[in-house]
Design a protein around this motif. Structure first.
Motif: not given
Length: 154
Positions: A72-81
């Motif tokens: 939903a947000c943060g570093p996990d979002l950027f990894a998902f993107l």
């Protein structure tokens, strides 16, 4: 008697008169067949290579459905993107390979993968930028950190 085969000689003269090249020798025929067999083997290898790449990128796109972390947000979002972006980059990889090897149908599927990757990224990015909002649905944030100013307004 002479050892000349006049039928063969007449055939050579007729071919020359008609403007045709001389008949190929058995060694030339063998070389042509071998060249055709090598070309077929190279085409088969290119097809297998293109489909192997296609399977890898489609598997990545399908695996995004089972992403193990919250995104939903943060570093996990950027990894998902980044993983979604790799679908588009993988589609470009396949498109370049299939273009070079003249594989039309596989090239079309690669372009579909490029568009799929871009749509996956857009589905995450556009709502966060304020585009493609749905009435009554709050847009997601980029960062999970909620600052002090946001806490005082709640």
């Amino acid at each position: 008697m002479s050892d000349i085969d006049w039928n063969v000689e007449l055939r050579k003269i007729v071919r020359e008169y008609d403007g045709l090249p001389p008949e190929p020798s058995p060694a030339e025929i063998r070389a042509q067949k071998q060249a055709v067999m090598q070309a077929r083997a190279a085409e088969r290898a290119a097809r297998i290579g293109a489909w192997a790449r296609m399977v890898l990128v489609v598997a990545l796109a399908a695996a995004l459905y089972w992403w193990p972390n919250a995104h939903a947000c943060g570093p996990d979002l950027f990894a998902f993107l980044a993983a979604e972006g790799m679908v588009a980059i993988g589609g470009l990889w396949i498109a370049a390979f299939t273009w070079r090897h003249r594989l039309g149908a596989t090239h079309s599927l690669a372009l579909v993968l490029v568009v799929t990757g871009l749509v996956l990224v857009a589905a995450q990015v556009l709502p966060r930028l304020g585009y493609a909002t749905i009435a009554g649905v709050h847009a997601d944030r980029w960062s999970c950190y909620v600052g002090a100013a946001a806490r005082t307004t709640r």
